[in-house]
Design an enzyme around this catalytic site. Sequence first.
Site, PDB file in Angstrom:
ATOM      1  N   PRO A  25     -43.072 -52.724 -20.919  1.00  0.00           N
ATOM      2  CG  PRO A  25     -43.673 -51.120 -18.826  1.00  0.00           C
ATOM      3  CD  PRO A  25     -44.301 -51.452 -20.115  1.00  0.00           C
ATOM      4  CG  ASP A  48     -33.663 -52.753 -25.316  1.00  0.00           C
ATOM      5  OD1 ASP A  48     -34.902 -53.982 -25.222  1.00  0.00           O
ATOM      6  OD2 ASP A  48     -34.277 -52.202 -25.653  1.00  0.00           O
ATOM      7  CE  LYS A  70     -26.134 -49.274 -26.993  1.00  0.00           C
ATOM      8  NZ  LYS A  70     -27.254 -48.715 -26.575  1.00  0.00           N
ATOM      9  N   GLY A 101     -37.174 -52.199 -24.856  1.00  0.00           N
ATOM     10  CA  GLY A 101     -38.192 -52.131 -24.149  1.00  0.00           C
ATOM     11  C   GLY A 101     -38.565 -50.777 -23.881  1.00  0.00           C
ATOM     12  N   GLY A 102     -39.853 -50.988 -23.274  1.00  0.00           N
ATOM     13  CA  GLY A 102     -40.661 -49.665 -22.624  1.00  0.00           C
ATOM     14  C   GLY A 102     -40.914 -48.909 -23.710  1.00  0.00           C
ATOM     15  CG  ASP A 103     -41.992 -43.969 -25.831  1.00  0.00           C
ATOM     16  OD1 ASP A 103     -43.295 -44.281 -26.490  1.00  0.00           O
ATOM     17  OD2 ASP A 103     -41.227 -43.947 -26.034  1.00  0.00           O
ATOM     18  CB  THR A 131     -42.669 -45.300 -20.572  1.00  0.00           C
ATOM     19  OG1 THR A 131     -41.571 -44.843 -20.541  1.00  0.00           O
ATOM     20  CG2 THR A 131     -43.682 -43.906 -20.014  1.00  0.00           C
ATOM     21  CG  MET A 186     -31.465 -46.444 -16.109  1.00  0.00           C
ATOM     22  SD  MET A 186     -30.798 -45.824 -18.218  1.00  0.00           S
ATOM     23  CE  MET A 186     -31.527 -44.131 -18.427  1.00  0.00           C
ATOM     24  N   GLY A 215     -40.701 -54.678 -12.922  1.00  0.00           N
ATOM     25  CA  GLY A 215     -42.234 -54.555 -13.232  1.00  0.00           C
ATOM     26  C   GLY A 215     -42.858 -55.056 -13.796  1.00  0.00           C
TER      27      GLY A 215
HETATM   28  N1  SAH Z   1     -37.384 -47.289 -23.112  1.00  0.00           N
HETATM   29  C1  SAH Z   1     -37.895 -47.720 -21.355  1.00  0.00           C
HETATM   30  C2  SAH Z   1     -36.919 -46.697 -20.592  1.00  0.00           C
HETATM   31  C3  SAH Z   1     -34.869 -47.879 -20.497  1.00  0.00           C
HETATM   32  S1  SAH Z   1     -33.771 -47.141 -19.459  1.00  0.00           S
HETATM   33  C4  SAH Z   1     -38.723 -47.458 -21.523  1.00  0.00           C
HETATM   34  O1  SAH Z   1     -39.927 -46.457 -21.546  1.00  0.00           O
HETATM   35  O2  SAH Z   1     -39.876 -47.986 -19.961  1.00  0.00           O
HETATM   36  C5  SAH Z   1     -33.941 -48.703 -18.207  1.00  0.00           C
HETATM   37  C6  SAH Z   1     -34.843 -48.367 -16.459  1.00  0.00           C
HETATM   38  O3  SAH Z   1     -35.670 -48.744 -17.094  1.00  0.00           O
HETATM   39  C7  SAH Z   1     -34.905 -49.580 -15.796  1.00  0.00           C
HETATM   40  O4  SAH Z   1     -33.184 -49.403 -15.598  1.00  0.00           O
HETATM   41  C8  SAH Z   1     -35.298 -48.881 -14.950  1.00  0.00           C
HETATM   42  O5  SAH Z   1     -35.308 -47.788 -14.457  1.00  0.00           O
HETATM   43  C9  SAH Z   1     -36.550 -49.011 -15.944  1.00  0.00           C
HETATM   44  N2  SAH Z   1     -37.230 -50.258 -16.272  1.00  0.00           N
HETATM   45  C10 SAH Z   1     -37.970 -51.075 -16.774  1.00  0.00           C
HETATM   46  N3  SAH Z   1     -38.412 -52.632 -16.948  1.00  0.00           N
HETATM   47  C11 SAH Z   1     -38.736 -51.645 -16.166  1.00  0.00           C
HETATM   48  C12 SAH Z   1     -39.681 -53.074 -15.094  1.00  0.00           C
HETATM   49  N4  SAH Z   1     -39.974 -54.713 -15.893  1.00  0.00           N
HETATM   50  N5  SAH Z   1     -39.895 -52.409 -13.965  1.00  0.00           N
HETATM   51  C13 SAH Z   1     -39.302 -51.621 -13.189  1.00  0.00           C
HETATM   52  N6  SAH Z   1     -38.618 -50.806 -14.500  1.00  0.00           N
HETATM   53  C14 SAH Z   1     -38.073 -50.873 -15.305  1.00  0.00           C
END
Ligand code: SAH
Length: 268
Positions: A25, A48, A70, A101-103, A131, A186, A215
Amino acid sequence: MQIRQGAAIKEMKVPGTVYIVGAGPGDPELITVRGLTCLREADVVLHDRLIDRRLLEEVRPNAEVIDVGKQPGNEDEQQDHIHRLLIERAQLGKTVCRLKGGDPFVFGRGAEEAEALVAAGIPFEVVPGVTSAIAVPAYAGIPVTHRRHAHSFMVITGSRSHDLQSGEWAAARSLVKAGGTVVVLMGLAQLPSIVESFVADDCAASTPVAIVANGARPHQETLIGTLGNIAHDLIPPQGPATIVIGDVVSLHQKIRWFDISYKKLPST
Ligand code: SAH
């Protein structure tokens, strides 16, 4: 195993492989070493909306880069389109990096993409990511567990919170009552009904809550309140936000290290 900057730590697989990669993230440096190797080796990158664009500077100059973030509308149709692109490019013998993004397996629909690849007989590798469910609270000085505060945490999506009566939301409320931590991704749009349902289900109104938006980005914003007041007059921040509910939130006072913009509601 030796880790050298820019060096592959494992051989890349055969051409036509899809790498489903977590970008982490916010800060682009939160991608893993393996993830960065896959990104640098790729002939095609499908990414994405949540990824930091600076990561795309790592892509080979003649690689094809496709933004498959999306748009509002039929998300299932858009997801099918992504599956088709992954399969078609891999069948052309390209090395494909699917950057999320994230995991990729935490609310990322990465598992659906893996299922589609299995069905099409395409080789793939999953490169887990950092994540936001854990890293975004950490950037706000909030550990999801702590020996003296919480021994478990749960991650739940707020995008289905029209279903606040579901067994999973009931479990989330029970966990908070028992002293555990609930992380909602979300969930910003539904925050008022989420906190209302917790209080109605006998969670203490004084339970600390944090909203951490953007974040690990240079404009990270943290708002600290309680179940009782966090949704009052809330001006929802722009950008992705992670919500944390539970006693561990109070630790931010000691451990805060990165907040760029920080606000604590008066009565907390
Ligand atoms: N696969 C991602 C999550 C996808 S769902 C992961 O593991 O992080 C998308 C949600 O992740 C966003 O709506 C928010 O709730 C959170 N998110 C993703 N990036 C973020 C960030 N930089 N700061 C705060 N929340 C974040």
